[in-house]
Design a protein around this motif. Structure first.
Motif, mmCIF file in Angstrom:
data_model
loop_
_atom_site.group_PDB
_atom_site.id
_atom_site.type_symbol
_atom_site.label_atom_id
_atom_site.label_comp_id
_atom_site.label_asym_id
_atom_site.label_seq_id
_atom_site.Cartn_x
_atom_site.Cartn_y
_atom_site.Cartn_z
ATOM 1 N N ALA A 96 0.837 -1.208 0.000
ATOM 2 C CA ALA A 96 0.000 0.000 0.000
ATOM 3 C C ALA A 96 0.870 1.256 0.000
ATOM 4 O O ALA A 96 0.565 2.232 -0.705
ATOM 5 N N MET A 97 1.950 1.246 0.755
ATOM 6 C CA MET A 97 2.857 2.396 0.796
ATOM 7 C C MET A 97 3.552 2.581 -0.555
ATOM 8 O O MET A 97 3.721 3.706 -1.020
ATOM 9 N N GLN A 98 3.947 1.486 -1.184
ATOM 10 C CA GLN A 98 4.580 1.586 -2.503
ATOM 11 C C GLN A 98 3.613 2.193 -3.512
ATOM 12 O O GLN A 98 3.994 3.040 -4.318
ATOM 13 N N LYS A 99 2.349 1.764 -3.465
ATOM 14 C CA LYS A 99 1.347 2.314 -4.384
ATOM 15 C C LYS A 99 1.130 3.800 -4.122
ATOM 16 O O LYS A 99 1.001 4.588 -5.054
ATOM 17 N N LEU A 100 1.120 4.179 -2.850
ATOM 18 C CA LEU A 100 0.922 5.581 -2.504
ATOM 19 C C LEU A 100 2.091 6.435 -2.973
ATOM 20 O O LEU A 100 1.905 7.490 -3.587
#
Length: 144
Positions: A101-105
């Motif tokens: 999720a952090m990578q996508k953000l």
């Protein structure tokens, strides 16, 4: 012609001999890998993998950093001090989902790309993501 005694014979598989395999398994790196594998398979079964933080240090004097001719280093040559400096983050399913999720953000359109491009405007987008998305997250978290 006499045949060699079984005790003096060394089995060869490919380019690796039986004694090389034993030497590798009993080296500091081999023992570390065995302990890691045992912990992951038997003790911490919810761990799916690991993210390397610090690997085995090497002499940078030997070759340039830009060298494309990376040679495979014999792990038997690592000292116990070098192996003791290895650091990894163990990743559970929950942590893996959070990391994704952090990578996508952070990466947005570049998520999952093999080659990523970063410019000055990219850094402004990251700052904007932190300012907007994380402030909302922490505001909602404090209210619960």
């Amino acid at each position: 012609m006499s045949s060699p005694s079984p005790s003096s014979a060394v089995a060869t598989v490919g380019n690796t001999t039986e004694s090389d395999k034993t030497k590798k398994e009993n080296s500091p790196m081999g023992l570390w890998m065995k302990k890691r594998k045992d912990l992951l398979e038997n003790t911490y079964k919810d761990i799916e993998g690991a993210i390397p933080i610090r690997g085995v240090s090497r002499d940078d004097d030997e070759e340039d950093e830009d060298s494309d001719d990376e040679e495979e280093v014999d792990s038997c040559k690592y000292t116990q001090d070098q192996v003791d400096n290895i650091r990894q983050i163990m990743v559970t399913k929950k942590r893996g989902k959070i990391i994704e999720a952090m990578q996508k953000l952070i990466l947005r359109d570049q998520f999952g790309d093999e080659m990523m491009m970063f410019s000055t405007s990219y850094s402004y987008q990251v700052v904007g993501a932190f300012e907007n998305d994380f402030k909302k997250y922490y505001r909602n978290r404090k209210s619960t």
